[in-house]
Design an enzyme around this catalytic site. Structure first.
Site, PDB file in Angstrom:
ATOM      1  N   GLN A 535       0.593  -1.467   0.142  1.00 13.77           N
ATOM      2  CA  GLN A 535      -0.171   0.131   0.103  1.00 13.77           C
ATOM      3  C   GLN A 535       0.484   0.879  -0.034  1.00 13.77           C
ATOM      4  O   GLN A 535       1.665   1.317   0.687  1.00 13.77           O
ATOM      5  CB  GLN A 535      -1.206  -0.020   1.221  1.00 13.77           C
ATOM      6  CG  GLN A 535      -2.002  -1.439   0.875  1.00 13.77           C
ATOM      7  CD  GLN A 535      -2.815  -0.458   0.028  1.00 13.77           C
ATOM      8  OE1 GLN A 535      -2.977   0.498  -0.677  1.00 13.77           O
ATOM      9  NE2 GLN A 535      -3.712  -1.992   0.118  1.00 13.77           N
ATOM     10  N   GLU A 585      -1.545 -15.520  -3.506  1.00 10.66           N
ATOM     11  CA  GLU A 585      -0.961 -14.185  -4.235  1.00 10.66           C
ATOM     12  C   GLU A 585       0.084 -14.599  -5.635  1.00 10.66           C
ATOM     13  O   GLU A 585       0.757 -15.776  -5.349  1.00 10.66           O
ATOM     14  CB  GLU A 585       0.408 -13.823  -3.289  1.00 10.66           C
ATOM     15  CG  GLU A 585       1.283 -12.786  -4.257  1.00 10.66           C
ATOM     16  CD  GLU A 585       0.409 -11.560  -5.017  1.00 10.66           C
ATOM     17  OE1 GLU A 585       1.011 -11.052  -6.242  1.00 10.66           O
ATOM     18  OE2 GLU A 585      -1.088 -11.074  -4.803  1.00 10.66           O
ATOM     19  N   ASP A 704      -8.660  -8.376  -2.152  1.00  9.73           N
ATOM     20  CA  ASP A 704      -8.099  -6.814  -2.234  1.00  9.73           C
ATOM     21  C   ASP A 704      -7.255  -6.877  -3.939  1.00  9.73           C
ATOM     22  O   ASP A 704      -6.201  -7.207  -3.936  1.00  9.73           O
ATOM     23  CB  ASP A 704      -6.640  -6.714  -0.998  1.00  9.73           C
ATOM     24  CG  ASP A 704      -6.257  -5.290  -1.190  1.00  9.73           C
ATOM     25  OD1 ASP A 704      -6.942  -4.285  -2.002  1.00  9.73           O
ATOM     26  OD2 ASP A 704      -5.358  -4.867  -0.466  1.00  9.73           O
ATOM     27  N   CYS A 732      -9.668  -1.228  -4.814  1.00 13.19           N
ATOM     28  CA  CYS A 732      -9.015   0.809  -5.284  1.00 13.19           C
ATOM     29  C   CYS A 732      -9.664   1.219  -6.523  1.00 13.19           C
ATOM     30  O   CYS A 732      -9.387   1.658  -6.804  1.00 13.19           O
ATOM     31  CB  CYS A 732      -7.843  -0.008  -5.189  1.00 13.19           C
ATOM     32  SG  CYS A 732      -7.355  -0.716  -6.574  1.00 13.19           S
TER      33      CYS A 732
END
Length: 809
Positions: A535, A585, A704, A732
């Protein structure tokens, strides 16, 4: 919300406030109107469902909305502000004049926020006018197009010569189809009867260039082409702005880097928060509208869609907006483009517009409040170096050049900081990543340039007051057109020269595994590699993760799935509140960072999977939630034995990195790196699970994803697993959150109606409409419902805003 049962012709005129003006007397309620209301024994939904009505109203809710014990109460400000969808389809409504929705355009009122129902004619007209206004905001001049005209002309004549162009007889055509090239543009001009000298257009851009023989041809061409419709877009004629111009010229409307990067910088921070909160509110309204359309015919709408009217159209409650404790210089990662300025000077900064629109001018990051002082100073140091460099800056038109981009990543010290503290003092480590294109370059010349560049950075850092931290210098090789490089692009760590008594003594730590810096979130230390996601506003990210953890309702018996985990920040900060964390991930270096971060912070209940979430999410849910005791006792399959061999080298490399870097003990975590062609048949297992698997009563997922949102396969896995009852979505890009929520939160279709039978893949539609089509293929499963949402301002002075939403079922 209370509403009186009054006749349509007695309604007051629309007002711009939530309550009628003080001069307007309350309208008395007629007793006869109340007597005519449906009784508790008669259910109007019986008639509605008989004809396949999708909207289901409960009698008690209707009475609450239509009746009031106070005969002098005024009508709700939302009364008749939305069209009745049932009346629109059936030309009748069982609620008659008592319906709180408008029966036709004549009855429709303006909403309290001065907008019209977007499905109404006035709403559609207002939207069209807004789009027209946005199109008219296009600059009358196209920046830096002279360079493109020369490069395209050079391509047409073999890449060598460049013709002299008379800019006074040249015009730019804006809003051309981006697939067109010069041949298509010339054909179009001939069809329109336009005489010209030359025409140029590059694929992928919406701008084309036409040069005329004389002023008469120019005037005639402008009259014919201006406003001409091409593929539903109206052409706009713009002037060609020369590369060099007088700053005192009349062209003072040129956008600055501040305007391009931080468009809200001139607003007060309070106004910025209000604007962003309103924008998130519009996204919640969009979700409710699209979910209504996505529901199957013949079934009742979900309760959260029905009650959205009572929330002003919001799909769930908007809890507010979390402001950023630091509003200036908050970014710990800044990416500076390398190109030519409007004056043709090599510059390190930000592009002034879109390449698609023909804008490549780069200006220095002057007065950009989101850029840190350290990043700005390193950009200045690099710009001074490339001005003297023998290698050229990157030219996106000609796909040539060497210097492309500078990325500055910062790692702050632990603790809480505010805007008042010295920005440089709170930074402990800095990583510089210089992106270059090595294609066609001389190896010896490049080596010399790299050596000089490292020396320039080192000397510039020491010459600054106070001295700038410099931890790692990395070079990234990338030959694509865009500066967005794939995560596996080659990296090279350069030694940083150390000056001691006038002599150069180079640093010898040039191993790639040492290319990392560290940052802190919630008193945890995180290792960050060059391409790993982290971030950009860590202080506000702490608040974001705290909200996500609170909403997830975590506990010791909770299994937490951290989807798109990056370096493991979310899972690791919440690990002390759960029984186990599974992180997923696709970036291998980020997973290695996540494993390292767990070891650094002494966290032992986290496991990380290196793979695309869409490839392993379904199998992971089955593995940890659907395994019986008998299956747990079974030995691992041969496939898992093969998998152990494949990942053994990864473990050894990771363990050696830990020992060499910080003398840490070898890790016990498994980084399971799975190949795409092996995902379906391989059952993911860890050695600690060979004999038993822990059982969890509560299963939660926190996602996320990147701006593109979740992959459809991930959405399907989350939606169809019955044990997963709670989902926290961090986005986002609220547009993609809305699209994903449509698939997660709308009822399943019957088998006969399932599938995208009426969808044509070549049809150009929005992401929300595409999500509605995909929802038809969702297997039968219980839908989630949006419970609440929160806006988080991770990006002050910009129009971007993070959004968190809690979904339950």
């Amino acid at each position: 919300m209370e509403t009186s049962s009054i006749e349509i012709n007695e309604l007051p005129l629309p007002t711009k406030t939530l309550t009628p003006p003080a001069s307007v007397e309350p309208i008395p309620m007629e007793t006869s109107s109340i007597d005519e209301l449906p009784s508790s024994d008669s259910n109007p939904t019986d008639n509605i469902e008989a004809v396949g009505e999708k909207r289901k109203r409960a009698d008690e809710d209707e009475k609450t909305n239509l009746q009031s014990s106070d005969p002098k109460i005024t009508p709700s400000p939302w009364w008749k502000t939305s069209l009745c969808s049932y009346f629109r389809r059936e030309a009748s409504c069982s609620h008659g004049s008592e319906c709180k929705y408008a029966h036709g355009e004549a009855e429709l009122r303006m909403k309290p926020d001065n907008t019209w129902d977007p499905t109404s004619e006035r709403g559609k007209k207002a939207k069209a006018m807004k789009m027209t206004e946005q199109e008219e905001k296009v600059d009358d001049e196209v920046l830096f197009t002279e360079q493109m005209m020369e490069s395209i002309d050079g391509d047409e004549v073999g890449g060598g010569s460049v013709s002299v162009v008379d800019l006074s007889l040249s015009k730019c055509l804006v809003h051309l189809p981006n697939k067109w090239q010069s041949d298509e543009l010339k054909k179009f001009l001939v069809e329109q009867g336009v005489q010209y000298k030359s025409a140029k257009k590059r694929r992928g851009m919406i701008v084309g260039f036409v040069t005329f023989e004389n002023a008469e041809q120019l005037q005639t061409g402008v009259e014919v082409l201006d406003g001409k419709t091409v593929n539903s877009s109206n052409l706009k004629i713009a002037d060609v702005l020369p590369r060099t111009f007088d700053k005192n010229d009349a062209r003072k409307s040129v956008k600055s880097a501040r305007d391009a990067v931080t468009p809200l910088a001139d607003l007060s921070y309070a106004d910025q928060l209000e604007q962003k909160k309103a924008s998130i509110g519009q996204m919640l309204k969009k979700l409710a509208r699209n979910a209504r359309k996505a529901c199957p015919n013949g079934s009742s709408l979900p309760q959260w869609v029905l009650t959205s009217r009572d929330r002003g159209g919001l799909s769930c409650n908007l809890e507010g907006i979390i402001e950023s404790p630091i509003t200036n210089g908050y970014r710990n990662k800044c990416e500076f483009s390398v190109g030519l300025s409007l004056q043709g000077k090599p510059t390190v900064g930000f592009s002034l517009g879109s390449f698609c629109a023909g804008v490549t001018a780069v200006e220095e990051p002057v007065d950009c409040p989101n850029v840190s002082k350290i990043a700005s100073q390193y950009a200045s140091i690099f710009q001074k170096f490339i001005e003297k460099s023998k290698l050229q800056v990157w030219n996106r038109f000609q796909h040539s050049g060497f210097w492309r981009q500078l990325t500055v990543r910062e790692g702050r010290k632990p603790g809480v900081f505010s805007n008042d503290e010295d920005a440089i003092s709170r930074i402990a480590e800095v990583m510089l990543i210089v992106q270059v294109c090595l294609t066609g370059s001389d190896e010896a010349e490049v080596a010399t340039e790299f050596e000089e560049m490292a020396k320039a950075f080192a000397e510039g850092a020491r010459a600054s007051s106070p001295t700038l931290p410099l931890t790692v210098l990395v070079v990234q090789n990338h030959s694509g057109i865009s500066n967005v490089a794939p995560p596996d692009s080659p990296l090279q760590v350069l030694p940083i020269p150390m000056l001691d008594n006038g002599t150069n003594q180079e640093q010898t730590t040039n191993v790639l595994t040492e290319a990392r810096i560290h940052d802190h979130i919630n008193n945890l230390r995180f290792s960050i590699s060059p391409t790993a996601f982290f971030q950009v506003n860590t202080v506000t990210a702490e608040k974001l993760y705290s909200i996500a953890g609170d909403w997830a309702d975590l506990g010791p018996d909770t299994l937490l799935f951290d989807v798109c985990c990056g370096t493991g920040t979310i899972g690791l900060t919440l690990a002390h509140r759960v029984g186990m964390v599974i992180g997923i991930e696709m970036n291998a270096s980020a997973v290695a960072d996540a494993e390292r971060n767990a070891t650094i912070n002494g966290i032992s209940n986290c496991k990380f999977i290196c793979s695309k979430a869409e490839n392993v999410m379904s199998s992971l849910l089955k593995q940890y939630l659907d395994v019986t005791e008998m299956e747990e006792a079974k030995p691992l399959s041969n496939a898992n034995d093969d998998l152990d061999k494949q990942i053994s080298s990864t473990e050894e490399m990771s363990n050696s990195e830990h020992v060499a870097d910080q003398n840490l003990p070898p890790t016990n975590f498994r980084v399971e790196e799975l190949q795409d062609n092996e995902q379906k048949d391989i059952s993911l297992s860890l050695e600690s699970e060979k004999s038993t698997k822990p059982q969890f009563k509560n299963v939660v997922a926190i996602v996320d994803p990147p701006r593109s949102g979740l992959h459809p396969a991930v959405i399907k896995a989350l939606r169809t697993h019955p044990r997963l009852k709670r989902l926290v979505y961090i986005s986002c890009n609220p547009e993609t959150l809305v699209a994903n929520a449509i698939e997660l939160c709308t009822p399943s279709f019957d088998e006969a109606d399932r599938g995208n039978k009426n969808y044509r893949g070549r049809k150009k539609i929005g992401i929300a409409a595409l999500a509605r089509h995909r929802a038809k293929s969702m297997p039968t499963s219980e839908a989630f419902r949006p419970v609440k949402a929160m806006a988080v301002d991770l990006f002050p002075h910009t129009d971007h805003c993070e959004m968190v939403m809690l979904l339950e079922r």
